[in-house]
Design a protein around this motif. Structure first.
Motif, PDB file in Angstrom:
ATOM      1  N   THR A 251       0.836  -1.205   0.000  1.00 48.28           N
ATOM      2  CA  THR A 251       0.000   0.000   0.000  1.00 48.28           C
ATOM      3  C   THR A 251       0.872   1.257   0.000  1.00 48.28           C
ATOM      4  O   THR A 251       1.891   1.326   0.695  1.00 48.28           O
ATOM      5  CB  THR A 251      -0.916   0.026   1.238  1.00 48.28           C
ATOM      6  N   LEU A 252       0.459   2.231  -0.778  1.00 44.83           N
ATOM      7  CA  LEU A 252       1.152   3.512  -0.876  1.00 44.83           C
ATOM      8  C   LEU A 252       0.230   4.583  -0.301  1.00 44.83           C
ATOM      9  O   LEU A 252      -0.911   4.732  -0.737  1.00 44.83           O
ATOM     10  CB  LEU A 252       1.474   3.808  -2.347  1.00 44.83           C
ATOM     11  N   VAL A 253       0.716   5.319   0.693  1.00 44.58           N
ATOM     12  CA  VAL A 253      -0.082   6.334   1.372  1.00 44.58           C
ATOM     13  C   VAL A 253       0.581   7.694   1.217  1.00 44.58           C
ATOM     14  O   VAL A 253       1.810   7.813   1.339  1.00 44.58           O
ATOM     15  CB  VAL A 253      -0.245   6.006   2.870  1.00 44.58           C
ATOM     16  N   THR A 254      -0.228   8.720   0.951  1.00 42.69           N
ATOM     17  CA  THR A 254       0.276  10.091   0.896  1.00 42.69           C
ATOM     18  C   THR A 254      -0.786  11.016   1.482  1.00 42.69           C
ATOM     19  O   THR A 254      -1.985  10.746   1.361  1.00 42.69           O
ATOM     20  CB  THR A 254       0.629  10.516  -0.548  1.00 42.69           C
ATOM     21  N   PRO A 255      -0.394  12.089   2.163  1.00 40.48           N
ATOM     22  CA  PRO A 255      -1.384  13.027   2.711  1.00 40.48           C
ATOM     23  C   PRO A 255      -2.274  13.601   1.610  1.00 40.48           C
ATOM     24  O   PRO A 255      -1.809  13.844   0.489  1.00 40.48           O
ATOM     25  CB  PRO A 255      -0.517  14.119   3.348  1.00 40.48           C
ATOM     26  N   PRO A 256      -3.545  13.817   1.917  1.00 35.15           N
ATOM     27  CA  PRO A 256      -4.486  14.304   0.901  1.00 35.15           C
ATOM     28  C   PRO A 256      -4.343  15.795   0.651  1.00 35.15           C
ATOM     29  O   PRO A 256      -3.944  16.557   1.538  1.00 35.15           O
ATOM     30  CB  PRO A 256      -5.851  13.989   1.521  1.00 35.15           C
ATOM     31  N   LEU A 257      -4.667  16.206  -0.567  1.00 35.25           N
ATOM     32  CA  LEU A 257      -4.731  17.631  -0.876  1.00 35.25           C
ATOM     33  C   LEU A 257      -5.964  18.217  -0.196  1.00 35.25           C
ATOM     34  O   LEU A 257      -6.966  17.552  -0.039  1.00 35.25           O
ATOM     35  CB  LEU A 257      -4.808  17.846  -2.383  1.00 35.25           C
ATOM     36  N   GLY A 258      -5.895  19.456   0.179  1.00 37.49           N
ATOM     37  CA  GLY A 258      -7.045  20.065   0.824  1.00 37.49           C
ATOM     38  C   GLY A 258      -6.836  21.550   1.072  1.00 37.49           C
ATOM     39  O   GLY A 258      -7.483  22.122   1.935  1.00 37.49           O
ATOM     40  N   GLY A 259      -5.906  22.130   0.310  1.00 38.62           N
ATOM     41  CA  GLY A 259      -5.666  23.557   0.452  1.00 38.62           C
ATOM     42  C   GLY A 259      -4.417  23.895   1.224  1.00 38.62           C
ATOM     43  O   GLY A 259      -3.920  25.022   1.140  1.00 38.62           O
ATOM     44  N   THR A 260      -3.882  22.942   1.998  1.00 41.12           N
ATOM     45  CA  THR A 260      -2.669  23.215   2.770  1.00 41.12           C
ATOM     46  C   THR A 260      -1.436  22.546   2.176  1.00 41.12           C
ATOM     47  O   THR A 260      -0.324  22.785   2.646  1.00 41.12           O
ATOM     48  CB  THR A 260      -2.828  22.742   4.225  1.00 41.12           C
ATOM     49  N   ILE A 261      -1.623  21.712   1.177  1.00 46.12           N
ATOM     50  CA  ILE A 261      -0.524  20.976   0.559  1.00 46.12           C
ATOM     51  C   ILE A 261      -0.426  21.358  -0.910  1.00 46.12           C
ATOM     52  O   ILE A 261      -1.448  21.450  -1.603  1.00 46.12           O
ATOM     53  CB  ILE A 261      -0.731  19.456   0.707  1.00 46.12           C
ATOM     54  N   LEU A 262       0.791  21.562  -1.393  1.00 47.81           N
ATOM     55  CA  LEU A 262       0.975  21.887  -2.804  1.00 47.81           C
ATOM     56  C   LEU A 262       0.638  20.667  -3.667  1.00 47.81           C
ATOM     57  O   LEU A 262       1.146  19.573  -3.421  1.00 47.81           O
ATOM     58  CB  LEU A 262       2.419  22.306  -3.062  1.00 47.81           C
ATOM     59  N   PRO A 263      -0.220  20.828  -4.671  1.00 45.38           N
ATOM     60  CA  PRO A 263      -0.552  19.711  -5.566  1.00 45.38           C
ATOM     61  C   PRO A 263       0.589  19.443  -6.536  1.00 45.38           C
ATOM     62  O   PRO A 263       0.631  19.953  -7.653  1.00 45.38           O
ATOM     63  CB  PRO A 263      -1.816  20.198  -6.282  1.00 45.38           C
ATOM     64  N   GLY A 264       1.542  18.640  -6.112  1.00 39.93           N
ATOM     65  CA  GLY A 264       2.741  18.386  -6.901  1.00 39.93           C
ATOM     66  C   GLY A 264       2.467  17.609  -8.174  1.00 39.93           C
ATOM     67  O   GLY A 264       1.681  16.658  -8.180  1.00 39.93           O
ATOM     68  N   ILE A 265       3.128  17.991  -9.242  1.00 38.03           N
ATOM     69  CA  ILE A 265       2.988  17.284 -10.520  1.00 38.03           C
ATOM     70  C   ILE A 265       3.708  15.950 -10.455  1.00 38.03           C
ATOM     71  O   ILE A 265       3.224  14.947 -10.975  1.00 38.03           O
ATOM     72  CB  ILE A 265       3.507  18.179 -11.666  1.00 38.03           C
ATOM     73  N   THR A 266       4.857  15.912  -9.776  1.00 32.96           N
ATOM     74  CA  THR A 266       5.535  14.635  -9.551  1.00 32.96           C
ATOM     75  C   THR A 266       4.660  13.738  -8.686  1.00 32.96           C
ATOM     76  O   THR A 266       4.529  12.540  -8.945  1.00 32.96           O
ATOM     77  CB  THR A 266       6.899  14.861  -8.886  1.00 32.96           C
TER      78      THR A 266
END
Length: 365
Positions: A251-266
């Protein structure tokens, strides 16, 4: 029309001689050596976007009252141009950068630059400074940015701006190349809060991270990890990169986008590649307490950071006020290696590009 804006060319009168350029390209480092030219486009409230030029890279002349100096209306992007084995010059998903630039501009009350103008400026600079693209593992890092140039003192959106693109040949982002990095979890500082500018790529976000980054360096770490501002509990992102966690079941986990995280292209690219590989991908909140427990139990096998500059960097050790712990014995794991190799293979056209992510530049255009 702004989306068909003609970019005129004014070549540098005395570009860097070939022998001097070759010497600089031997070991360019990251962000220290710059090419001969830049692209500038002006925006004014009465004319919109106009006066687009490729010209010699030189200092800006700014009035001391320029709005960017007082109210920080500034945004930027980062992407790379690669020279392939077939001697083509390519970009990786540049329209995603253009779209994020628009989103950042909207959040910072700045004029929105049309996607085609953004891409045209990038291509124009790469064409004129193509000799600066390193061979081998190097690349040409491109920095599009926009600043408010109107001279006034008053809290309102400026009515004059300059969009500019500069470029620098680069090697590895981290000293020593692709090796596991050590990170510091900040207990005192946060990067962004709900309703703030965390999802915008603006200079203020990075300025606010510098004191925490300095703290990380003082503790022998390469990067800082920020927790959420509301509860100071959940992992959000590093100082300049998104973060992923790999578990024993794949399983691969990453914090969700929600306005506080930059939506990285990578970040987005990794999510797509992982899903195609059959991995279970979860975008969910993940606490620092969980991180420590999963590392101790061995349930977490790998962690890595990702971004345009570093691509993928394994996280080997995590330090914090209460101590330290390692992941995977402090070594890079197989999933990190596999995803980085697959992504860089697409970027450099040595692997299959099934999504049309690679954008080839017509060098005769």
């Amino acid at each position: 029309m702004a989306d068909t804006l003609l970019i005129t060319r004014q070549p540098h009168a005395s570009p860097t001689p070939p022998h001097a350029r070759a010497a600089l390209l031997e070991d360019p480092g990251f962000g220290k050596v710059f090419t001969d030219h830049m692209v500038t486009v002006r925006w004014t409230a009465d004319k919109g976007w106009h006066e687009a030029q490729v010209r010699a890279r030189e200092p800006f002349q700014l009035d001391p009252a320029a709005a960017v100096l007082h109210y920080a209306q500034e945004i930027f992007e980062g992407l790379k141009a690669y020279r392939t084995r077939g001697n083509d010059v390519v970009l990786f998903r540049p329209l995603e950068n253009a779209r994020r630039f628009i989103d950042s501009a909207r959040r910072m009350a700045m004029p929105e630059l049309p996607e085609e103008v953004f891409l045209g400026a990038i291509e124009a600079l790469v064409r004129v400074d193509a000799d600066w693209i390193p061979t081998g593992d190097g690349s040409l890092y491109l920095r599009p940015f926009m600043i408010a140039t109107e001279a006034f003192l008053g809290v309102r959106p400026a009515q004059e701006y300059v969009f500019c693109v500069i470029a620098c040949p680069v090697g590895a982002y981290f000293k020593g190349g692709a090796k596991p990095v050590t990170v510091w979890v900040s207990a005192d500082y946060t990067r962004a809060a709900p309703g703030g500018t965390g999802a915008a790529k603006c200079g203020g976000n990075y300025a606010a991270s510098l004191v925490a980054q300095a703290e990380a360096i003082q503790n022998g770490c390469d990067q800082v990890v920020f927790l959420d501002a509301a509860e100071h509990r959940y992992v959000e992102e590093l100082g300049g990169m998104n973060v992923f966690f790999v578990f024993e079941d794949g399983t691969l986990v990453t914090p969700p986008l929600g306005g506080t995280i930059l939506p990285g292209i990578t970040r987005d690219s990794i999510l797509t590649l992982a899903q195609e590989a059959g991995l279970t991908v979860e975008e969910r909140r993940y606490s620092f307490e969980e991180w420590q427990a999963d590392a101790r139990s061995g349930r977490m096998r790998e962690a890595f950071a990702c971004g345009t500059a570093a691509v993928l960097a394994a996280i080997g050790e995590i330090r914090h006020n209460g101590g330290a712990f390692k992941i995977g014995g402090g070594h890079e794991g197989p999933m990190t290696t596999k995803l980085r190799d697959q992504l860089t293979g697409i970027q450099r056209c040595t692997g299959a590009d099934t999504h049309g992510w690679v954008h080839r530049i017509d060098m005769e255009g």
